[in-house]
Design an enzyme around this catalytic site. Structure first.
Site, PDB file in Angstrom:
ATOM      1  N   ASN A  76       0.860  -1.182   0.000  1.00 34.04           N
ATOM      2  CA  ASN A  76       0.000   0.000   0.000  1.00 34.04           C
ATOM      3  C   ASN A  76       0.899   1.236   0.000  1.00 34.04           C
ATOM      4  OD1 ASN A  76      -1.786   2.053   0.548  1.00 34.04           O
ATOM      5  ND2 ASN A  76      -2.409   1.278   2.565  1.00 34.04           N
ATOM      6  N   LYS A 108       0.095   4.253  -0.277  1.00 33.93           N
ATOM      7  CA  LYS A 108      -0.560   5.448   0.297  1.00 33.93           C
ATOM      8  C   LYS A 108      -0.298   6.660  -0.599  1.00 33.93           C
ATOM      9  CE  LYS A 108      -0.265   3.203   4.697  1.00 33.93           C
ATOM     10  NZ  LYS A 108      -0.268   3.256   6.153  1.00 33.93           N
ATOM     11  N   HIS A 146      -9.716   0.857   4.750  1.00 37.30           N
ATOM     12  CA  HIS A 146      -8.414   1.005   5.415  1.00 37.30           C
ATOM     13  C   HIS A 146      -8.570   1.903   6.643  1.00 37.30           C
ATOM     14  CE1 HIS A 146      -4.320   2.375   6.186  1.00 37.30           C
ATOM     15  NE2 HIS A 146      -3.946   1.232   5.654  1.00 37.30           N
ATOM     16  N   GLU A 187      -6.987   4.366   7.660  1.00 40.08           N
ATOM     17  CA  GLU A 187      -6.930   5.813   7.402  1.00 40.08           C
ATOM     18  C   GLU A 187      -8.232   6.319   6.783  1.00 40.08           C
ATOM     19  OE1 GLU A 187      -3.154   5.394   5.436  1.00 40.08           O
ATOM     20  OE2 GLU A 187      -2.419   4.718   7.374  1.00 40.08           O
ATOM     21  N   GLU A 200      -5.456  -5.162  10.506  1.00 36.50           N
ATOM     22  CA  GLU A 200      -4.433  -4.149  10.744  1.00 36.50           C
ATOM     23  C   GLU A 200      -4.751  -3.382  12.028  1.00 36.50           C
ATOM     24  OE1 GLU A 200      -2.445  -2.874   6.809  1.00 36.50           O
ATOM     25  OE2 GLU A 200      -4.339  -1.826   6.915  1.00 36.50           O
ATOM     26  N   GLY A 259       2.188   2.170  10.652  1.00 44.50           N
ATOM     27  CA  GLY A 259       3.108   3.295  10.487  1.00 44.50           C
ATOM     28  C   GLY A 259       3.798   3.726  11.771  1.00 44.50           C
ATOM     29  N   SER A 277       3.262  -2.170  10.305  1.00 45.16           N
ATOM     30  CA  SER A 277       4.712  -2.191  10.493  1.00 45.16           C
ATOM     31  C   SER A 277       5.361  -3.531  10.144  1.00 45.16           C
ATOM     32  CB  SER A 277       5.072  -1.751  11.915  1.00 45.16           C
ATOM     33  OG  SER A 277       4.589  -0.430  12.153  1.00 45.16           O
TER      34      SER A 277
HETATM   35  P1  PGA Z   1       2.666   0.184   7.587  1.00 45.18           P
HETATM   36  O1  PGA Z   1       1.203   0.374   6.896  1.00 45.18           O
HETATM   37  O2  PGA Z   1       3.226  -1.092   7.026  1.00 45.18           O
HETATM   38  O3  PGA Z   1       3.438   1.391   7.150  1.00 45.18           O
HETATM   39  O4  PGA Z   1       2.436   0.107   9.036  1.00 45.18           O
HETATM   40  C1  PGA Z   1       0.328  -0.710   6.723  1.00 45.18           C
HETATM   41  C2  PGA Z   1      -0.952  -0.257   6.078  1.00 45.18           C
HETATM   42  O5  PGA Z   1      -1.419   0.851   6.375  1.00 45.18           O
HETATM   43  O6  PGA Z   1      -1.547  -0.976   5.267  1.00 45.18           O
END
Ligand code: PGA
Length: 251
Positions: A9, A11, A95, A97, A167, A173, A213
């Site tokens: 992803n 983003k 997601h 976010e 997640e 993140g 992460s």
């Molecule tokens: P990250 O993001 O690996 O940077 O923690 C995962 C995601 O948001 O799908």
């Protein structure tokens, strides 16, 4: 046997030249990889380009969101048919976010999941609890209500197209990863929910990715867990070497 599935992803973190270098690096790194499904999910403006660069490769393309209508006066939105038209195979929906920055709710996410399936896309439905929800012992309740809401009216046959991504919001993140045991427990809970609400066969076939992460250093121990079938990778998917190492850990 479920085949592991690793998706990146990106983003809102790329430019054309960076995307081109990343794809080139990935193609070089994973050309001999088999036994794991792979996808990258660029922002909308790069989907078509990335799909063209990936022609002939085993890496598929996914989008990070879509709207639940086919066309019309919806300024700023993107229809699922458009995603198919530019070469997408997958679409990430719900997601964290989208839920927490853009206030998307289960009802709208469910409309998107239905529409994606109907259009021929394969949704990756994301679920996961906030830190305070975990600390209050509400992880399973939150995940259950998101799964139930997101999959409302999705038939047994339609479940073939669905991937779930667990997640935990506190791990996205942040560099904090759920331990393999914490992640496995929630994945098991999700699979049991699918078994009870669909059937054991669908539960066995449905892929449940872990996200939050994921890095080359922790990918293998996570994906070695019996109910973790791959990863949805954010930050580490922006580096060809790291993403390739995660894909290789998923074989
Ligand atoms: P990250 O993001 O690996 O940077 O923690 C995962 C995601 O948001 O799908």
């Amino acid at each position: 046997m479920r085949k592991n599935f690793v998706a990146g992803n990106w983003k809102m973190n790329i430019t054309t030249s960076e995307a081109e270098a990343l794809i080139q690096g990935l193609k070089n790194n994973v050309s001999d990889v088999s036994g794991v499904d792979m996808a990258v999910c660029p922002p909308f403006p790069y989907l078509k380009l990335v799909a063209e660069w990936l022609k002939g490769s085993a890496i598929k393309v996914g989008a990070q969101n879509m709207y639940f209508e086919s066309k019309g006066a919806f300024t700023g939105e993107v229809a699922p048919e458009m995603l198919l038209d530019v070469g997408c195979h997958y679409v990430i929906l719900g997601h964290s976010e989208r839920r927490h920055v853009f206030m998307e709710k289960d009802e709208g996410i469910n409309k998107k999941v239905k529409k994606a399936i109907e259009t021929g896309l394969n949704p990756i439905l994301c679920v996961g609890e906030l830190l305070e929800e975990r600390e209050a012992g509400k992880t399973n309740d939150v995940v259950e209500s998101q799964i139930k809401g997101g999959l409302a009216d999705i038939s047994t046959g339609e479940m073939d197209q669905v991937t779930i991504a667990y997640e935990p919001v506190w791990a996205i993140g942040t560099g904090k990863t759920a331990t393999p045991e914490q992640a496995q427990a929630v994945h098991r809970f999700i699979r049991e929910w699918i078994s009870e609400n669909y059937d054991a066969d669908i539960a066995e076939k449905t892929r449940i990715q872990y996200g939050g992460s994921v890095k080359p250093g922790n990918a293998k121990e996570l994906m070695d867990q019996p109910d973790i079938d791959g990863a949805l990778v954010g930050g580490a998917s922006l580096k060809a070497d790291d993403f390739a190492a995660i894909i290789k850990a998923a074989r």
